[in-house]
Scaffold this motif. Structure first.
Motif, PDB file in Angstrom:
ATOM      1  N   UNK A 248       0.945  -1.596  -0.204  1.00 49.49           N
ATOM      2  CA  UNK A 248       0.268   0.001  -0.018  1.00 49.49           C
ATOM      3  C   UNK A 248       1.225   0.679   0.475  1.00 49.49           C
ATOM      4  N   UNK A 249       1.992   0.785  -0.317  1.00 44.86           N
ATOM      5  CA  UNK A 249       2.571   2.028  -0.947  1.00 44.86           C
ATOM      6  C   UNK A 249       4.180   1.477  -1.287  1.00 44.86           C
ATOM      7  N   UNK A 250       4.826   2.797  -2.029  1.00 38.89           N
ATOM      8  CA  UNK A 250       4.811   3.880  -1.675  1.00 38.89           C
ATOM      9  C   UNK A 250       3.000   4.764  -2.381  1.00 38.89           C
ATOM     10  N   UNK A 251       3.666   6.024  -2.732  1.00 35.53           N
ATOM     11  CA  UNK A 251       1.991   7.089  -3.273  1.00 35.53           C
ATOM     12  C   UNK A 251       2.506   6.492  -4.495  1.00 35.53           C
ATOM     13  N   UNK A 252       1.580   6.415  -5.483  1.00 39.30           N
ATOM     14  CA  UNK A 252       1.861   5.926  -6.709  1.00 39.30           C
ATOM     15  C   UNK A 252       1.200   6.482  -7.517  1.00 39.30           C
ATOM     16  N   UNK A 253       0.828   8.171  -7.188  1.00 43.52           N
ATOM     17  CA  UNK A 253       0.307   8.809  -7.882  1.00 43.52           C
ATOM     18  C   UNK A 253       0.597  10.406  -7.558  1.00 43.52           C
TER      19      UNK A 253
ATOM     20  N   UNK B 262       7.872  11.494 -11.122  1.00 42.81           N
ATOM     21  CA  UNK B 262       8.728  11.318 -10.501  1.00 42.81           C
ATOM     22  C   UNK B 262       8.981  10.942  -8.921  1.00 42.81           C
ATOM     23  N   UNK B 263       7.542  10.092  -8.865  1.00 40.05           N
ATOM     24  CA  UNK B 263       7.041   9.095  -7.652  1.00 40.05           C
ATOM     25  C   UNK B 263       8.071   7.611  -7.845  1.00 40.05           C
ATOM     26  N   UNK B 264       8.259   7.232  -6.171  1.00 40.92           N
ATOM     27  CA  UNK B 264       9.173   5.864  -6.495  1.00 40.92           C
ATOM     28  C   UNK B 264       7.620   5.105  -6.889  1.00 40.92           C
TER      29      UNK B 264
ATOM     30  N   UNK C 128       9.037   0.656  12.727  1.00 42.33           N
ATOM     31  CA  UNK C 128       8.767   1.065  10.553  1.00 42.33           C
ATOM     32  C   UNK C 128      10.251   1.525  10.547  1.00 42.33           C
ATOM     33  N   UNK C 129      10.542   0.606   9.080  1.00 44.64           N
ATOM     34  CA  UNK C 129      11.767   1.239   8.301  1.00 44.64           C
ATOM     35  C   UNK C 129      11.783   2.163   7.071  1.00 44.64           C
ATOM     36  N   UNK C 130      12.722   3.024   7.156  1.00 42.66           N
ATOM     37  CA  UNK C 130      12.670   3.525   5.985  1.00 42.66           C
ATOM     38  C   UNK C 130      13.793   3.772   5.235  1.00 42.66           C
ATOM     39  N   UNK C 131      12.989   3.871   3.447  1.00 44.10           N
ATOM     40  CA  UNK C 131      13.695   2.743   2.868  1.00 44.10           C
ATOM     41  C   UNK C 131      13.549   4.068   1.131  1.00 44.10           C
ATOM     42  N   UNK C 132      14.554   4.469   0.620  1.00 42.30           N
ATOM     43  CA  UNK C 132      14.595   5.068  -0.575  1.00 42.30           C
ATOM     44  C   UNK C 132      14.713   4.018  -1.931  1.00 42.30           C
ATOM     45  N   UNK C 133      13.942   4.264  -2.779  1.00 39.88           N
ATOM     46  CA  UNK C 133      13.963   3.187  -3.302  1.00 39.88           C
ATOM     47  C   UNK C 133      14.054   3.587  -4.520  1.00 39.88           C
ATOM     48  N   UNK C 134      15.123   4.822  -4.780  1.00 43.35           N
ATOM     49  CA  UNK C 134      16.520   5.288  -5.687  1.00 43.35           C
ATOM     50  C   UNK C 134      15.772   5.026  -7.462  1.00 43.35           C
ATOM     51  N   UNK C 135      14.336   4.696  -7.434  1.00 45.17           N
ATOM     52  CA  UNK C 135      13.425   4.413  -8.864  1.00 45.17           C
ATOM     53  C   UNK C 135      12.293   5.693  -9.411  1.00 45.17           C
ATOM     54  N   UNK C 136      12.230   5.983  -9.700  1.00 45.08           N
ATOM     55  CA  UNK C 136      10.783   6.347 -10.170  1.00 45.08           C
ATOM     56  C   UNK C 136       9.891   5.955 -11.234  1.00 45.08           C
ATOM     57  N   UNK C 137       8.393   6.073 -11.755  1.00 43.82           N
ATOM     58  CA  UNK C 137       7.714   5.590 -12.074  1.00 43.82           C
ATOM     59  C   UNK C 137       7.732   5.502 -13.670  1.00 43.82           C
ATOM     60  N   UNK C 138       8.537   6.864 -14.499  1.00 45.59           N
ATOM     61  CA  UNK C 138       9.122   7.490 -14.961  1.00 45.59           C
ATOM     62  C   UNK C 138       9.737   6.299 -16.045  1.00 45.59           C
ATOM     63  N   UNK C 139      10.476   5.357 -14.957  1.00 44.65           N
ATOM     64  CA  UNK C 139      11.764   4.544 -15.513  1.00 44.65           C
ATOM     65  C   UNK C 139      10.899   2.720 -15.320  1.00 44.65           C
TER      66      UNK C 139
END
Length: 181
Positions: free
Chosen positions: A10-15, A19-21, A165-176
């Motif tokens: 249910x995450x991260x945001x998909x909208x 540039x969102x992951x 809760x664990x923080x994660x940086x996905x290092x990608x975006x929807x354009x990719x």
């Protein structure tokens, strides 16, 4: 190497922009981290990326079946080897709405139906429903949340310090999404 009995994507945001992951990596990692007879739930399955990545990694790669649970604010898909039976969930629809919970009563009941006392439950995304998930039927198991918004993580932890809760940086975006994965 940790395997999870139940995973909710249910995450991260998909909208909100390319540039969102998005949820590509969450869905991919769910397919790799779930136990062989486990359950994966994907919220907002009607969206293109959620649909295509779930089809690829949960249906094709794992050979699991998809069972849809409609909701007024996004459909939830349940991927597993077999369908679950419905259970009663004690909260009312009004109580859920008043708490700011987006998932419908039936969607929550479907996830709760597969959670057992000692299950390991992984949730991609932190929201108003996090306290409910952490105090659900798997009281002797564990619930961990993965979130990509550090400010939101800190805000939720201030209000509910007992959440894992664990923080994660996905290092990608929807354009990719379809060029990289």
């Amino acid at each position: 190497d940790t395997k999870w009995d139940v995973i909710l994507v249910d995450g991260p945001m998909g909208y909100g922009g390319s540039d969102n992951p998005g949820r590509m990596k969450s869905i991919y990692w769910a397919s790799k981290m779930v136990v062989p007879n486990g359950h994966v739930f994907v919220h907002d399955i009607e969206r293109h990326i959620e649909h295509e990545f779930s089809r690829r990694y949960l249906e094709k790669d794992l050979g699991w079946k998809r069972f849809d649970i409609a909701g007024s604010r996004g459909d939830l898909a349940h991927f597993s080897k077999s369908r679950i039976s419905d259970v009663e969930f004690p909260a009312t629809t009004d109580e859920l709405r008043n708490a700011g919970i987006i998932l419908s009563h039936q969607q929550i009941a479907s996830v709760m139906a597969v959670l057992q006392k000692k299950h390991r439950f992984l949730v991609f995304g932190v929201g108003n429903d996090s306290k409910m998930w952490s105090s659900g039927p798997n009281t002797h198991g564990s619930t961990m949340f993965v979130e990509n918004n550090e400010n939101w993580t800190n805000k939720v932890l201030e209000a509910q310090p007992s959440l894992d809760i664990r923080f994660v940086d996905y290092k990608c975006n929807m354009a990719e999404a379809f060029t990289k994965y």
